[in-house]
Design an enzyme around this catalytic site. Structure first.
Site, PDB file in Angstrom:
ATOM      1  N   HIS A   9     -14.985   3.058  18.146  1.00  0.00           N
ATOM      2  CA  HIS A   9     -15.150   1.943  17.213  1.00  0.00           C
ATOM      3  C   HIS A   9     -14.505   2.299  15.862  1.00  0.00           C
ATOM      4  O   HIS A   9     -13.712   1.523  15.321  1.00  0.00           O
ATOM      5  CB  HIS A   9     -16.629   1.611  17.024  1.00  0.00           C
ATOM      6  CG  HIS A   9     -16.918   0.722  15.854  1.00  0.00           C
ATOM      7  ND1 HIS A   9     -16.557  -0.606  15.837  1.00  0.00           N
ATOM      8  CD2 HIS A   9     -17.501   0.965  14.650  1.00  0.00           C
ATOM      9  CE1 HIS A   9     -16.911  -1.140  14.671  1.00  0.00           C
ATOM     10  NE2 HIS A   9     -17.487  -0.202  13.934  1.00  0.00           N
TER      11      HIS A   9
ATOM     12  N   ASP B  22      15.113  -9.586   4.136  1.00  0.00           N
ATOM     13  CA  ASP B  22      14.368  -8.910   5.204  1.00  0.00           C
ATOM     14  C   ASP B  22      13.906  -7.569   4.646  1.00  0.00           C
ATOM     15  O   ASP B  22      14.113  -7.278   3.473  1.00  0.00           O
ATOM     16  CB  ASP B  22      15.248  -8.701   6.451  1.00  0.00           C
ATOM     17  CG  ASP B  22      14.406  -8.572   7.721  1.00  0.00           C
ATOM     18  OD1 ASP B  22      13.485  -7.734   7.749  1.00  0.00           O
ATOM     19  OD2 ASP B  22      14.649  -9.333   8.676  1.00  0.00           O
TER      20      ASP B  22
ATOM     21  N   TRP C 168     -15.339   9.460  14.322  1.00  0.00           N
ATOM     22  CA  TRP C 168     -13.953   9.203  13.908  1.00  0.00           C
ATOM     23  C   TRP C 168     -13.451  10.280  12.970  1.00  0.00           C
ATOM     24  O   TRP C 168     -12.261  10.415  12.744  1.00  0.00           O
ATOM     25  CB  TRP C 168     -13.807   7.809  13.279  1.00  0.00           C
ATOM     26  CG  TRP C 168     -14.106   7.739  11.817  1.00  0.00           C
ATOM     27  CD1 TRP C 168     -15.333   7.569  11.249  1.00  0.00           C
ATOM     28  CD2 TRP C 168     -13.178   7.838  10.733  1.00  0.00           C
ATOM     29  NE1 TRP C 168     -15.215   7.568   9.883  1.00  0.00           N
ATOM     30  CE2 TRP C 168     -13.906   7.724   9.532  1.00  0.00           C
ATOM     31  CE3 TRP C 168     -11.789   8.015  10.651  1.00  0.00           C
ATOM     32  CZ2 TRP C 168     -13.313   7.790   8.279  1.00  0.00           C
ATOM     33  CZ3 TRP C 168     -11.209   8.075   9.385  1.00  0.00           C
ATOM     34  CH2 TRP C 168     -11.963   7.966   8.217  1.00  0.00           C
TER      35      TRP C 168
ATOM     36  N   SER D  52       4.165   6.164  12.904  1.00  0.00           N
ATOM     37  CA  SER D  52       4.371   4.745  12.650  1.00  0.00           C
ATOM     38  C   SER D  52       4.041   4.411  11.201  1.00  0.00           C
ATOM     39  O   SER D  52       4.800   3.696  10.521  1.00  0.00           O
ATOM     40  CB  SER D  52       3.495   3.925  13.598  1.00  0.00           C
ATOM     41  OG  SER D  52       3.397   2.602  13.156  1.00  0.00           O
ATOM     42  N   SER D  53       2.937   4.958  10.705  1.00  0.00           N
ATOM     43  CA  SER D  53       2.533   4.674   9.324  1.00  0.00           C
ATOM     44  C   SER D  53       3.548   5.213   8.328  1.00  0.00           C
ATOM     45  O   SER D  53       3.862   4.566   7.335  1.00  0.00           O
ATOM     46  CB  SER D  53       1.177   5.307   9.022  1.00  0.00           C
ATOM     47  OG  SER D  53       0.165   4.600   9.656  1.00  0.00           O
TER      48      SER D  53
ATOM     49  N   HIS E 269      -9.826  10.657   2.133  1.00  0.00           N
ATOM     50  CA  HIS E 269     -10.218   9.814   1.010  1.00  0.00           C
ATOM     51  C   HIS E 269      -9.100   8.898   0.534  1.00  0.00           C
ATOM     52  O   HIS E 269      -9.323   7.702   0.377  1.00  0.00           O
ATOM     53  CB  HIS E 269     -10.889  10.560  -0.136  1.00  0.00           C
ATOM     54  CG  HIS E 269     -11.728   9.588  -0.902  1.00  0.00           C
ATOM     55  ND1 HIS E 269     -12.965   9.178  -0.469  1.00  0.00           N
ATOM     56  CD2 HIS E 269     -11.448   8.817  -1.964  1.00  0.00           C
ATOM     57  CE1 HIS E 269     -13.416   8.232  -1.255  1.00  0.00           C
ATOM     58  NE2 HIS E 269     -12.511   7.988  -2.177  1.00  0.00           N
TER      59      HIS E 269
ATOM     60  N   GLU F 105      -6.971   7.810   2.418  1.00  0.00           N
ATOM     61  CA  GLU F 105      -6.923   6.863   3.532  1.00  0.00           C
ATOM     62  C   GLU F 105      -7.851   5.662   3.295  1.00  0.00           C
ATOM     63  O   GLU F 105      -7.486   4.529   3.576  1.00  0.00           O
ATOM     64  CB  GLU F 105      -7.299   7.580   4.840  1.00  0.00           C
ATOM     65  CG  GLU F 105      -7.650   6.692   6.016  1.00  0.00           C
ATOM     66  CD  GLU F 105      -6.461   5.942   6.592  1.00  0.00           C
ATOM     67  OE1 GLU F 105      -5.318   6.363   6.333  1.00  0.00           O
ATOM     68  OE2 GLU F 105      -6.680   4.938   7.280  1.00  0.00           O
TER      69      GLU F 105
ATOM     70  N   TYR G  36      -8.623   4.415   0.505  1.00  0.00           N
ATOM     71  CA  TYR G  36      -7.994   3.545  -0.497  1.00  0.00           C
ATOM     72  C   TYR G  36      -6.785   2.835   0.077  1.00  0.00           C
ATOM     73  O   TYR G  36      -6.445   1.733  -0.359  1.00  0.00           O
ATOM     74  CB  TYR G  36      -7.652   4.327  -1.766  1.00  0.00           C
ATOM     75  CG  TYR G  36      -8.902   4.767  -2.484  1.00  0.00           C
ATOM     76  CD1 TYR G  36     -10.011   3.925  -2.506  1.00  0.00           C
ATOM     77  CD2 TYR G  36      -9.002   5.982  -3.114  1.00  0.00           C
ATOM     78  CE1 TYR G  36     -11.179   4.294  -3.130  1.00  0.00           C
ATOM     79  CE2 TYR G  36     -10.175   6.367  -3.740  1.00  0.00           C
ATOM     80  CZ  TYR G  36     -11.259   5.517  -3.744  1.00  0.00           C
ATOM     81  OH  TYR G  36     -12.417   5.897  -4.353  1.00  0.00           O
TER      82      TYR G  36
ATOM     83  N   SER H  63      -6.063 -10.720  -5.653  1.00  0.00           N
ATOM     84  CA  SER H  63      -5.434 -11.039  -6.939  1.00  0.00           C
ATOM     85  C   SER H  63      -4.418 -12.172  -6.822  1.00  0.00           C
ATOM     86  O   SER H  63      -3.975 -12.712  -7.833  1.00  0.00           O
ATOM     87  CB  SER H  63      -4.741  -9.795  -7.508  1.00  0.00           C
ATOM     88  OG  SER H  63      -5.672  -8.768  -7.679  1.00  0.00           O
TER      89      SER H  63
ATOM     90  N   HIS I 105     -16.363  15.036  -2.144  1.00  0.00           N
ATOM     91  CA  HIS I 105     -17.643  14.322  -2.266  1.00  0.00           C
ATOM     92  C   HIS I 105     -18.164  13.904  -0.891  1.00  0.00           C
ATOM     93  O   HIS I 105     -19.292  13.462  -0.777  1.00  0.00           O
ATOM     94  CB  HIS I 105     -17.548  13.138  -3.232  1.00  0.00           C
ATOM     95  CG  HIS I 105     -16.710  11.995  -2.759  1.00  0.00           C
ATOM     96  ND1 HIS I 105     -15.935  11.243  -3.587  1.00  0.00           N
ATOM     97  CD2 HIS I 105     -16.519  11.470  -1.537  1.00  0.00           C
ATOM     98  CE1 HIS I 105     -15.309  10.311  -2.910  1.00  0.00           C
ATOM     99  NE2 HIS I 105     -15.648  10.428  -1.659  1.00  0.00           N
ATOM    100  N   HIS I 106     -17.315  14.060   0.137  1.00  0.00           N
ATOM    101  CA  HIS I 106     -17.798  13.846   1.502  1.00  0.00           C
ATOM    102  C   HIS I 106     -18.491  15.100   2.032  1.00  0.00           C
ATOM    103  O   HIS I 106     -18.964  15.114   3.159  1.00  0.00           O
ATOM    104  CB  HIS I 106     -16.639  13.502   2.430  1.00  0.00           C
ATOM    105  CG  HIS I 106     -15.944  12.221   2.061  1.00  0.00           C
ATOM    106  ND1 HIS I 106     -16.327  11.006   2.580  1.00  0.00           N
ATOM    107  CD2 HIS I 106     -14.913  11.967   1.228  1.00  0.00           C
ATOM    108  CE1 HIS I 106     -15.541  10.059   2.079  1.00  0.00           C
ATOM    109  NE2 HIS I 106     -14.681  10.611   1.255  1.00  0.00           N
TER     110      HIS I 106
ATOM    111  N   THR J 232     -12.045   0.603 -10.960  1.00  0.00           N
ATOM    112  CA  THR J 232     -12.539  -0.395 -10.013  1.00  0.00           C
ATOM    113  C   THR J 232     -13.288  -1.494 -10.753  1.00  0.00           C
ATOM    114  O   THR J 232     -13.136  -2.683 -10.443  1.00  0.00           O
ATOM    115  CB  THR J 232     -13.455   0.265  -8.964  1.00  0.00           C
ATOM    116  OG1 THR J 232     -12.828   1.467  -8.514  1.00  0.00           O
ATOM    117  CG2 THR J 232     -13.687  -0.642  -7.783  1.00  0.00           C
TER     118      THR J 232
ATOM    119  N   LYS K  55     -10.991  -3.997 -12.316  1.00  0.00           N
ATOM    120  CA  LYS K  55     -10.496  -5.007 -11.377  1.00  0.00           C
ATOM    121  C   LYS K  55     -11.508  -6.145 -11.217  1.00  0.00           C
ATOM    122  O   LYS K  55     -11.148  -7.324 -11.285  1.00  0.00           O
ATOM    123  CB  LYS K  55     -10.213  -4.371 -10.014  1.00  0.00           C
ATOM    124  CG  LYS K  55      -9.002  -3.483 -10.058  1.00  0.00           C
ATOM    125  CD  LYS K  55      -8.556  -3.081  -8.688  1.00  0.00           C
ATOM    126  CE  LYS K  55      -7.131  -2.598  -8.714  1.00  0.00           C
ATOM    127  NZ  LYS K  55      -6.156  -3.668  -8.870  1.00  0.00           N
TER     128      LYS K  55
ATOM    129  N   ARG L  99     -27.112   8.774  10.844  1.00  0.00           N
ATOM    130  CA  ARG L  99     -26.115   7.958  11.533  1.00  0.00           C
ATOM    131  C   ARG L  99     -25.767   8.603  12.866  1.00  0.00           C
ATOM    132  O   ARG L  99     -26.142   9.735  13.139  1.00  0.00           O
ATOM    133  CB  ARG L  99     -24.865   7.795  10.661  1.00  0.00           C
ATOM    134  CG  ARG L  99     -24.153   9.094  10.374  1.00  0.00           C
ATOM    135  CD  ARG L  99     -23.128   8.948   9.279  1.00  0.00           C
ATOM    136  NE  ARG L  99     -21.905   8.322   9.770  1.00  0.00           N
ATOM    137  CZ  ARG L  99     -20.695   8.497   9.210  1.00  0.00           C
ATOM    138  NH1 ARG L  99     -20.556   9.269   8.158  1.00  0.00           N
ATOM    139  NH2 ARG L  99     -19.639   7.889   9.700  1.00  0.00           N
TER     140      ARG L  99
END
Lengths: 525, 280
Positions: free
Chosen positions: A76, A105, A141, A169-170, A253, A255, A257, A268, A302-303, A328, A331, A450
């Site tokens: 998932h 293009d 994950w 690919s990314s 991290h 990632e 964002y 926006s 922080h993880h 943040t 925004k 979790r």
């Protein structure tokens, strides 16, 4: 835009039949394919989520065995992050960036084709691991070693292969986006005139090419640990499982964002369109995006507050994480200030955008709470964290994608979608997402870890409510599919600019879009 | 009836209902973190509540302004759009004010963090080993002969998990051999793992520490009240991750000494038996 006819124009149209989609180098075709792939993956990842929520509907062994449950939570997460959210944003980038900057293009169309077409194979490999002996990835994950290396199922090498393909690919997609924005802007499209979606994607693309190689290195080290008996992450051989976590979150991290900055760009665009008033604080939006991106490289641990770091490290990562609240906040304040003094209407894209602002901010609040290291000891790895990142990812990233799809669907298809059904879809999703994820804050605070298939009785009530919300949310996405297909098939004809207050070059083009656009660059006022 | 209640007393009633809910009077509907039974867990709880109140106030303000704008500036009410889109003073203001709020949060958080790292000399040291899927507790002593060591595994019967019998009150939170520690005494935990990463978590102590193979992590606690405290493994560790709970019995120090001596007697007896067998 009328293109000037010339001799070799005839073979510029799409090839006939299905082959067209294989060989296409057209940014609209590729963008559409990215979006369809992402939607298919969204439904698949959603199906896995339904299994998870069905198992958690009540305590005890109800539906699936713990081994399979762990595969479901892992798949998932992987499918939603790498299959649903990221390709959706890449699809929107492909489709919209050339239109927004007045380019004919993408800069590297063949690379574009390649970066899309390797993706379905990556997911085919990933999903096929579920049918292999020993099952698919079952280590979450975040695939922490040594659970994923020494103790992982045999299919882990296929998981690594599929991640390598997604990473490649990314990286290709990111390079293409950077080169396009850098070189192909129409004359007069200066940096500070670019729509925010272009800005946020430019910054996101830089994040991608900086962190995807770290992920590639990490999974290569895993592969060596598994197949070549190295000991990068094996304590018995002198390695460290913590090295894995540092590398993973140095990728991980930024990632997260990567999955939210393009969302800021979409919101926006939509809020000013339906407030009929220019975006407040354009320049500060650009600077805030860049600030968030730069800060994202200094917050990864922080993880890892519970892994046993020294005091100074905890303090550094706590404070650097808290600082992210400032850009943040800027925004969110800018979006609210855009609404003040406007002339608002509440069409479906705007509904999703407003829900985004409120619910993403709630996710931001819990994120700020999680940043406080001593309190994180109680939050870490509980459902409070699950609630937090689902609030920023589902009514955050996913709602922004849906807002964008509803916003640009008339442009893409030339037809208006069914407004009434789309409103039903919005309200079902809005109620579903909150009923599913808000109670998870409660069970998390009350002590539910979790990634568990079964839980003590004290968590039963809120889990049942959460499951019901999740089922409602899942069901409403089938309605979304129906609305989109119905709109592609036909409907009320859309004008070139179906939204009164919309701004941007894409709205100067006819709806539906011609196969080729801006073959001669537009004039930028 | 309701009409006669003053707004203030109504508010008080709501708050007392909420606090009842959070104190566990409504079992199964707990919505908040435990206050716990250590000085550190109290401080963590207070920090958590401080954060919760601050973000709630900010949320009410920001969303309040947004909803006011959504009702006031509607096209259907004839609102004409303005064209302003910048205000440097405002933008500086809402960059700087949050910074001060963050500093206000960071100071107490840093103080608590420092307190957690400021560790007293421990009277009792327990080594905790995570295994797939149980915990091993070893009470360290000066001589290895005096060490006491045992495994602690889930004792909820399988038929309760399979739904063939009614689930008991402490479903998934019961173990065969709980960890026993003395109250009001500094206790040190040395936490590591034997196979994959686990995480030893007792919410009432405010301790969650990962058990990482090859690394020994340290945690300290002084529990203020006797009682039974329960937790669960908090890091995904494979198939039975949900089935390795933690139960800690906190007893009076003299009771603890007695218990430990009994355990030593057992292990010593068991040890000499092994020796005897080896000798024959």
């Amino acid at each position: 835009m009328t293109a000037i006819p010339h001799d070799d124009h005839a073979h510029h149209g799409p090839a006939k039949g299905l082959w067209r989609w294989v060989v296409t180098t057209n940014h609209k075709d590729i963008g559409a394919m990215y979006l369809w792939l992402s939607f298919a993956m969204f439904l698949l990842g959603g199906a896995f989520a339904m299994v998870i929520r069905a198992e958690l509907f009540q305590p005890g062994f109800s539906l699936v065995a713990p081994e399979f449950f762990n595969q479901m939570t892992t798949m998932h997460g992987l499918i939603m992050v790498f299959g649903a959210v990221m390709p959706a944003f890449v699809g929107l980038a492909n489709y919209m960036i050339p239109l927004m900057i007045g380019a004919p293009d993408m800069a590297l169309p063949r690379l574009n084709n390649l970066s899309f077409w390797i993706l379905p194979f990556a997911f085919l490999i990933l999903v096929s691991t579920l049918f292999m002996e020993g099952g698919g990835p079952n280590f979450g994950w975040t695939f922490y070693a040594p659970l994923s290396t020494t103790y992982g199922p045999p299919s882990t090498v296929f998981f690594i292969l599929s991640m390598h393909i997604m990473g490649a690919s990314s990286i290709m997609g990111a390079i293409n986006i950077i080169v396009t924005i850098w070189n192909m802007r129409a004359p007069g499209m200066t940096w500070m005139k670019m729509p925010l979606f272009v800005w946020t994607w430019l910054i996101t693309a830089f994040l991608l090419i900086m962190v995807m190689p770290v992920l590639a290195g990490l999974i290569t080290m895993m592969l060596l640990d598994i197949t070549a008996q190295t000991s990068f992450f094996n304590a018995a051989g002198g390695g460290s499982p913590l090295l894995f976590q540092h590398l993973f979150w140095f990728f991980g991290h930024p990632e997260v964002y990567i999955m939210i900055l393009p969302a800021f760009g979409i919101i926006s665009a939509i809020i000013p369109a339906f407030a009929r008033k220019p975006l407040f604080g354009y320049a500060s939006m650009v600077y805030a995006t860049a600030a968030i991106a730069i800060l994202s490289f200094f917050v990864w641990a922080h993880h890892m507050f519970t892994v046993g770091m020294p005091f100074a490290a905890q303090l550094f990562f706590m404070i650097s994480t808290m600082i992210i609240a400032v850009p943040t906040g800027v925004k969110v304040f800018n979006w609210v200030a855009t609404m003040i003094g406007g002339s608002m209407t509440f069409e479906v894209p705007m509904l999703f955008a407003i829900a985004f602002v409120v619910l993403f901010t709630i996710g931001g609040f819990s994120g700020l709470m999680l940043a406080i290291a001593p309190v994180d000891y109680q939050y870490h790895d509980t459902y409070f964290v699950v609630a937090h990142f689902h609030y920023v990812l589902v009514p955050g990233a996913v709602f922004s994608i849906m807002a964008g799809v509803y916003y640009w669907l008339p442009k893409w298809t030339g037809n208006m979608f069914h407004e009434g059904l789309a409103k039903v879809h919005f309200w079902m999703s809005f109620v579903g997402v909150n009923v599913a994820f808000f109670p998870q804050h409660f069970v998390g605070l009350a002590g539910m870890p979790r990634r568990i298939p079964d839980y003590p009785l004290q968590f039963a009530n809120f889990n049942m409510i959460s499951s019901m919300g999740a089922f409602l949310f899942g069901l409403s996405q089938l309605l979304f599919m129906f609305i989109v297909i119905k709109c592609v098939m036909g409907g009320k004809k859309a004008e070139a600019k179906p939204w009164e207050g919309a701004e941007g070059l894409e709205w100067d083009l006819p709806s539906p879009l011609p196969y080729h656009t801006f073959e001669t660059p537009p004039e930028i006022k | 009836m309701l009409k006669r209640l003053r707004p203030l007393s109504l508010l008080a009633a709501v708050f007392s209902a909420l606090s009842l809910a959070s104190s566990g009077a409504l079992a199964g509907w707990e919505t908040n973190m435990t206050r716990g039974v250590t000085e550190i867990s109290h401080e963590i709880y207070n920090l958590h509540m401080m954060m919760l109140y601050i973000v709630t106030v900010i949320g009410v303000l920001v969303f309040g302004v947004m909803f006011w704008a959504m009702f006031k500036f509607r096209k259907s009410k004839g609102a004409k759009p303005a064209t302003w889109h910048e205000n440097t003073r405002l933008e500086v203001l809402w960059t700087v004010i949050p910074l001060f709020i963050l500093i206000g949060m960071a100071i107490p958080a840093t103080m608590t963090l420092a307190k957690i790292y400021d560790t007293p000399d421990a009277d009792v040291t327990v080594k905790i080993d995570g295994y797939q899927w149980r915990w091993q507790y070893t009470y360290l002593a000066d001589s290895p002969d005096d060490e006491v060591s045992f495994f602690s595994a889930l004792s909820t019967p399988r038929f309760e998990i399979r739904g063939e019998a009614e689930k008991s009150e402490w479903y998934l939170l019961d173990v065969d051999n709980p960890l026993v520690i003395p109250a009001n005494t500094p206790v040190k935990f040395l936490i590591t793992a034997n196979d994959v990463i686990h995480s030893w978590w007792v919410p009432d102590f405010g301790i969650k520490k990962d058990a990482v193979p090859g690394i020994i992590n340290e945690s300290h606690t002084t529990v203020l009240e006797t009682g039974t405290y329960r937790g669960m493994c908090a890091e995904l560790c494979g198939r039975d991750h949900a089935y390795m709970p933690i139960v800690v019995e906190v007893v009076e120090p003299d009771e603890f000494e007695q218990w430990l001596a009994e355990q030593r007697g057992d292990t010593a007896a068991a040890g000499s038996e092994t020796l005897n067998t080896a000798g024959q």
